[in-house]
Design an enzyme around this catalytic site. Structure first.
Site, mmCIF file in Angstrom:
data_model
loop_
_atom_site.group_PDB
_atom_site.id
_atom_site.type_symbol
_atom_site.label_atom_id
_atom_site.label_comp_id
_atom_site.label_asym_id
_atom_site.label_seq_id
_atom_site.Cartn_x
_atom_site.Cartn_y
_atom_site.Cartn_z
ATOM 1 N N GLU A 104 0.801 -1.218 0.000
ATOM 2 C CA GLU A 104 0.000 0.000 0.000
ATOM 3 C C GLU A 104 0.829 1.261 0.000
ATOM 4 O O GLU A 104 0.441 2.274 -0.598
ATOM 5 C CB GLU A 104 -0.967 -0.005 1.192
ATOM 6 C CG GLU A 104 -2.135 -0.973 1.060
ATOM 7 C CD GLU A 104 -1.760 -2.421 1.288
ATOM 8 O OE1 GLU A 104 -0.613 -2.672 1.730
ATOM 9 O OE2 GLU A 104 -2.582 -3.316 1.024
ATOM 10 N N HIS A 153 -11.171 -5.602 8.434
ATOM 11 C CA HIS A 153 -12.007 -5.380 7.258
ATOM 12 C C HIS A 153 -13.216 -4.502 7.567
ATOM 13 O O HIS A 153 -14.145 -4.430 6.765
ATOM 14 C CB HIS A 153 -12.496 -6.728 6.695
ATOM 15 C CG HIS A 153 -11.416 -7.572 6.085
ATOM 16 N ND1 HIS A 153 -10.406 -8.130 6.830
ATOM 17 C CD2 HIS A 153 -11.177 -7.951 4.799
ATOM 18 C CE1 HIS A 153 -9.606 -8.834 6.030
ATOM 19 N NE2 HIS A 153 -10.050 -8.732 4.799
HETATM 20 C C1 TPP Z 1 -1.582 -4.987 4.082
HETATM 21 C C2 TPP Z 1 -2.626 -5.818 3.418
HETATM 22 N N1 TPP Z 1 -3.094 -5.471 2.212
HETATM 23 C C3 TPP Z 1 -4.061 -6.180 1.610
HETATM 24 C C4 TPP Z 1 -4.588 -7.288 2.203
HETATM 25 C C5 TPP Z 1 -5.719 -8.066 1.522
HETATM 26 N N2 TPP Z 1 -5.260 -9.406 1.146
HETATM 27 C C6 TPP Z 1 -5.505 -10.478 1.923
HETATM 28 S S1 TPP Z 1 -4.779 -11.848 1.338
HETATM 29 C C7 TPP Z 1 -4.144 -11.034 0.007
HETATM 30 C C8 TPP Z 1 -3.283 -11.776 -0.974
HETATM 31 C C9 TPP Z 1 -2.043 -12.307 -0.317
HETATM 32 O O1 TPP Z 1 -1.317 -13.119 -1.177
HETATM 33 P P1 TPP Z 1 -0.104 -14.005 -0.665
HETATM 34 O O2 TPP Z 1 0.776 -13.191 0.192
HETATM 35 O O3 TPP Z 1 0.512 -14.643 -1.843
HETATM 36 O O4 TPP Z 1 -0.731 -15.094 0.307
HETATM 37 P P2 TPP Z 1 -1.770 -16.258 -0.059
HETATM 38 O O5 TPP Z 1 -3.130 -15.688 0.147
HETATM 39 O O6 TPP Z 1 -1.501 -16.685 -1.442
HETATM 40 O O7 TPP Z 1 -1.515 -17.323 0.951
HETATM 41 C C10 TPP Z 1 -4.519 -9.703 0.033
HETATM 42 C C11 TPP Z 1 -4.160 -8.703 -0.985
HETATM 43 C C12 TPP Z 1 -4.089 -7.638 3.475
HETATM 44 N N3 TPP Z 1 -4.534 -8.705 4.131
HETATM 45 N N4 TPP Z 1 -3.107 -6.899 4.054
#
Ligand code: TPP
Ligand code: TPP
Ligand code: MG
Ligand code: MG
Lengths: 328, 355, 328, 355
Positions: C62, C131
């Site tokens: 972000e 959220h």
């Molecule tokens: C700081 C932040 N930004 C956005 C999100 C929303 N979000 C939750 S999971 C996700 C994707 C994460 O991908 P990854 O790190 O590859 O983990 P995976 O879900 O594949 O295990 C996002 C964008 C969040 N949880 N935290």
């Protein structure tokens, strides 16, 4: 009773030293706090005496300073993080709001977020940008944190120790423009609880409230007002979150008028909170609406004109005049 | 998947693969144990998905496809080690002894935590991407100060690898030579974002630039994940500093039950990865090399079934918490505003009273 | 007059589309906003129609989303940043507070910080932690930003366009629990200025004020109150910073009583600001102190009990009773 | 300083050094130009330090020792390129045409900016460590969208290299293949923190882990800095993506005039680096190889002197701004609270009236 005279900077240094002596789990971490003793020398000599493992010179990244302090807290350490200047706390904002403030709750009370975030705050030292801000408001808005500010060497000495001992995370705001002013420190007994507001000067016409460097300005204003026959009661708010409304309301019930003073901009500020809450608590005693004197709603200005930005005696007395002018 | 860089000890067909640096140290029973863990966690995951479909959970984050990565890493931990998960590490939580029902409390939306992190030496779920990696480094700095021979393992995804906190945690781990292992599950997606958006080169390459080693392991090969993670943890425990382990794997399911992956990826890709199933390849090895009998596999399946059934019961039994509990554990001791608000809630009659 | 019925989500989508059609410098950037159309599908179809260069799927960070939007603004682009959920805006806090809010000033007006930060905010959707937060307060406290919130599809359609066109950075707060509710949208004429509060229902006993998802709750409360013979005037605050005190004071001058409602915790909140300022502006007209109804001062709770946390009709009417109980 | 990795084209003694990949493209006049720039910026810096000592500036951040790094990088920029500095890049500002007095406005504490960043294509000073690197990447993304053949150059220090923003800017630059060059002046200190606290290995090694090249250049060798930066910028302009340039140099002076470096480093270290003076080595080259005469050097010194004198006059002429100006340029148009506060200030009589 052992009292001694020292600057607020020295009082903080002594308070940190005493906390470290008492509890081997107390660590200090921050930028330049070791060999240099911090840019304000608050930690002067502590690395020499307690070693590099307890007084940690950090790489330059505030999110990591606070984030690793969280991990250290989970391991049972108590880390006092020094943020070099107010305006550099924002990179750590996410860790503070999403982790420091919430981990006790999230862990159902298993984790103790025993950490202190020291924040030299407010202006008045002729510094460049980002070195004179009042971010305490953001932290006061955040559930799960406690926020305090010292205004005298004695408070500095005791409040830093009380903050370190407290099991909640404390944002500890130090009025940097007062670091070099001297005062009496009682080395034996703390003056009062960490979250108590204190009447610094009694009066009966108008209650004026503030914290940090503002307290001294309020006392000056009270002196000037007294010369003009107006009696101000000066309250040092001390704890910005939680706010000690009992002490404040007791005063306002008596005076019927109040002015809340702060360096931060006005919108949704500590002053707003004080006015909102005291209005509710003291509605029938109020002879005028509570008034705020704040920093202006602009980025902190270049320091050549900071004196026009920070609430000064003139602006405070102007507000006093306004609340005195109201008739109920 | 022929990748020179990838540490692999078991082919997708379950054949042993020789590797110049790593070999499997595990005997029949231990491999069977890993197999059992994976079967159970997959069953728990499936049960959770259907509980969510039936409206019994607010959300679920499936783990399917990543069982080997999580079980291999989780079992590599020594009892005194500490682990810091994100939100999808159900397999690791299982290895740490977290009861399955505790894993589901967050998804039942009755808590923001779920288990006692000190008891299981496994921290609470962390939803804000990457925050936990700094906690892990800090904890590891505490381990150093205690002079303890313990290591810390922290998990994050390919998506989270772009966050400042994760990158700062690399800086810090290197600067303090902290006993921490960074375990990145590169499941190739961060919701709809392919991992190529985060990095055009393999993620484990980041580590050497910060001054510590990175290893890419076949994340669907539980034997390889186990050995790679174990060696990294051992090195950390004896002052060898941090390691980044990138487990190259795939998220077979949706990001969460709220997600619709058909909007951003093609079935063919998922099918390819289904053929690299982490459970099947160990099963093949167990059957062929260790002569494990069908009945043994059946017993494990039945055990998983029983656990799933119990989990369902436990979840259904989780009622709505008394709202008054929202005031608990916010602060360590008295707080006037909290006290006042608690009183207000009681007066409003929406609570059963003080908790 | 072309009016049509659509959900708030669709209205935002159409508003973004129209802004992109009008101005080729308008870009969208955020996590999962391209192929997926965002987790709430607000940007659905826009990448297909405007290309990957204008609807940018960002890596997951972000601070970088906002920080690069600043650079794009310096280059003359207008970037609408989508922050996936309220609780994930904090990693960008430093860029927002130290750069977005201050760069116009720092550059003596040379830089136009034309960017919008879209923030799905407030609770009520049964989500997990982080959220459902209300971080608008932090941004309202920050000089140099503007902060608005829509409560209807029509406002959503117009306010997003007005925000994009505005030369100041705007934090645009979208009440995610209302995304799927339908309303009339006038495609020809904006309802009013971006920073105007609006009376959504007239009344004479008590003014109730709120923004975002709270507005509908206020309207429900007004309906219930009406059945009990109490007439509430409902004000949709719309602009959280600056606050349109003129419209609010006009109402409170009339009713003499008011209740400010919000989902954020109470301390130093928008409600505190409204109470503080309206008390000063309307002191002689006030028949009771202004009262706040807020989220409780705890981390947003697990969603099974969020209905007890968010101000609901009961709590609002309870506050109305309290201000009605006062006698002046 | 014998370092295989370091690109060097001129030894500390001013002898040409052969390098397999880089050679100097500059003739006599151009080298003399760089020399002139360095002499002038050092003189400006010294004048500023004494202005600060005399109470005429609130602060000063000296540049001594880093002249070659800044002038070499600044002169490598093409006119249409854009640069994003931190707070110490006076040399770069000079190359961009920023009038010296404008550089000092911030330090005179009469503004938070000082010059028109669009006019000089050089952004305003950025004090929060690392923030500017993301601005640079964003600007570069704009350049891409405009289809322009321009590059962006951004500056940060060894200390700032640990900040999440800098590391995220690497991720983004790589992901978007943005036309940006990261210029890290490793002057070995971040206030009192030695660069070894930020990284135990050379900082330029970070880049390959993010998928783009890193180069370490002798930051006291203006010819080498110029060539390395120029090539990186050229590559960026034609779609070659980002490069990290680490200029290995030394901060001879204090961090700022508020700092006391004797508290944390030894004189001997400073002495060693004084012998690697960036100006002396070019002067030696100019005298020996290009036969530049003493009178020419004298003329440059005199020019620098005149500039310093004029700077002093300009600074002394900078009066206290009218406080009312604090309300200007906060917002683009009307804002009720600002209007009200402006009125209040006028009523208080602390201002000369509307600006
Ligand atoms: C700081 C932040 N930004 C956005 C999100 C929303 N979000 C939750 S999971 C996700 C994707 C994460 O991908 P990854 O790190 O590859 O983990 P995976 O879900 O594949 O295990 C996002 C964008 C969040 N949880 N935290
Ligand atoms: C986010 C942030 N934290 C702390 C500071 C205070 N600070 C100013 S300069 C400095 C040291 C920076 O070192 P480096 O990046 O090496 O740059 P140099 O001063 O050597 O040019 C620090 C810690 C800051 N400006 N910003
Ligand atoms: Mg992933
Ligand atoms: Mg440096």
């Amino acid at each position: 009773m052992a009292t001694t005279t020292m600057t607020m900077a020295k009082a903080l240094n002594e308070g940190l030293r005493r906390a470290m002596e008492k509890n081997p789990k107390v660590l200090l971490m921050g930028e330049d706090i070791g060999r240099l003793g911090g840019v304000f020398r608050i930690t002067d000599g502590l690395q020499k005496d307690f070693g590099e493992d307890r007084v940690i010179d950090a790489p330059l990244a505030e999110s990591a300073i606070v984030g690793t302090a969280v991990g250290l807290a989970i391991r049972g350490y108590r880390t006092v993080c020094e943020i070099q200047f107010d305006g550099f706390v924002y990179p750590a904002f996410d860790q503070i709001v999403s982790q420091v403030a919430k981990l006790r709750k999230r862990s159902d009370g298993v984790y103790t977020m025993g950490l202190v975030i020291r924040l030299p705050f407010q202006g008045g030292i002729g510094a460049i940008e980002h070195h004179s801000e009042s971010p305490e408001v953001y932290f006061a808005q955040t559930a799960g944190l406690r926020v305090v500010s010292c205004s005298t060497p004695n408070d500095a000495y005791w409040m830093i120790q009380q903050s370190i001992e407290h099991d909640d995370p404390v944002v500890f705001c130090e009025p940097k423009s007062r670091y070099w002013e001297k005062g009496e420190v009682d080395l034996d007994n703390p003056p009062q609880g960490l979250f108590d507001a204190v009447v610094r000067r009694e009066g009966h016409d108008v209650t004026v409230l503030g914290y940090g460097s503002t307290v001294k300005t309020l006392l000056r204003a009270a002196q000037t007002a007294a010369n003009e026959g107006v009696s101000l009661e000066v309250i040092d708010v001390r704890s910005v979150s939680p706010l000690d409304f009992e002490t404040m309301a007791r005063s306002v019930e008596k005076t019927g008028r109040f002015v809340a003073v702060q360096e931060s901009p006005q919108t949704a500020s500590i002053g707003s909170e004080i006015v909102a809450e005291l209005t509710q608590r003291c509605f029938y005693s109020l002879r005028a609406p509570g008034v705020r004197v704040s920093g202006y709603s602009v980025p902190y200005p270049p320091s050549r004109i900071e004196d026009a930005y920070r609430p000064n005696v003139d602006r405070i007395l102007d507000a006093v005049d306004r609340v005195m002018g109201f008739e109920s | 998947m022929i990748d020179e860089e990838l540490v692999q000890l078991l082919s997708p067909e379950g054949e042993r693969v020789a590797h110049p640096e790593y070999e499997s140290s595990l005997g029949s029973n231990e491999v069977l144990g890993l197999y059992r863990d994976m079967v159970i966690i997959r069953r728990i995951c499936n049960e959770s998905t259907s509980l969510q479909r039936q409206g019994q959970l607010a959300l679920w984050a499936p783990v399917q496809g990543q069982e080997a990565a999580q079980i291999g890493a989780g079992r590599a931990l020594a009892p005194m080690d500490f682990s810091f998960p994100s939100y999808r590490e159900h397999g690791v939580a299982w290895c740490r002894g977290v009861p399955p029902e505790d894993m589901l409390r967050v998804f039942r939306a009755v808590t923001t935590g779920g288990w006692d992190p000190q008891k299981y030496r496994h921290s609470v779920p962390t939803v804000v991407l990457g925050n936990q990696t700094l906690h892990a480094v800090g904890y590891a700095m505490g381990v150093q100060r205690d002079g303890a021979e313990e290591a810390v393992l922290t998990f994050f995804g390919d998506g989270a690898s772009s966050q400042g906190d994760v990158l700062e945690s690399f800086v810090w781990a290197a600067s303090f030579n902290a006993p921490v292992v960074f375990f990145c599950q590169n499941n190739q997606w961060g919701i709809s974002t392919p991992s190529s958006v985060q990095s055009k080169i393999p993620l484990y390459h980041r580590a050497p630039g910060f001054g510590f080693p990175g290893v890419r392991v076949d994340g669907n090969d539980v034997l390889a994940v186990y050995e790679v993670t174990k060696r990294a943890l051992e090195s950390a425990r004896v002052g060898g500093g941090p390691t980044l382990v990138e487990a190259y794997t795939y998220r077979i399911g949706a990001h969460t039950t709220s997600d619709d992956p058909t909007r951003y990826r093609i079935d063919a890709e998922v099918e390819v990865w289904k053929h690299r199933d982490p459970i099947e390849r160990v099963k093949a090895l167990l059957a062929r090399e260790f002569k494990v009998k069908t009945t043994t596999f059946d017993e494990i399946a039945q055990e998983a079934e029983r656990l799933a059934l119990k989990l369902r019961e436990d979840v259904l039994a989780m009622g709505r918490p008394d709202p008054i509990t929202m005031f608990d554990n916010v602060y360590a001791d008295a707080h006037p505003l909290i006290d006042e608000e608690r009183r207000e809630m009681i007066e409003l009659g929406v609570s059963g009273g003080p908790s």
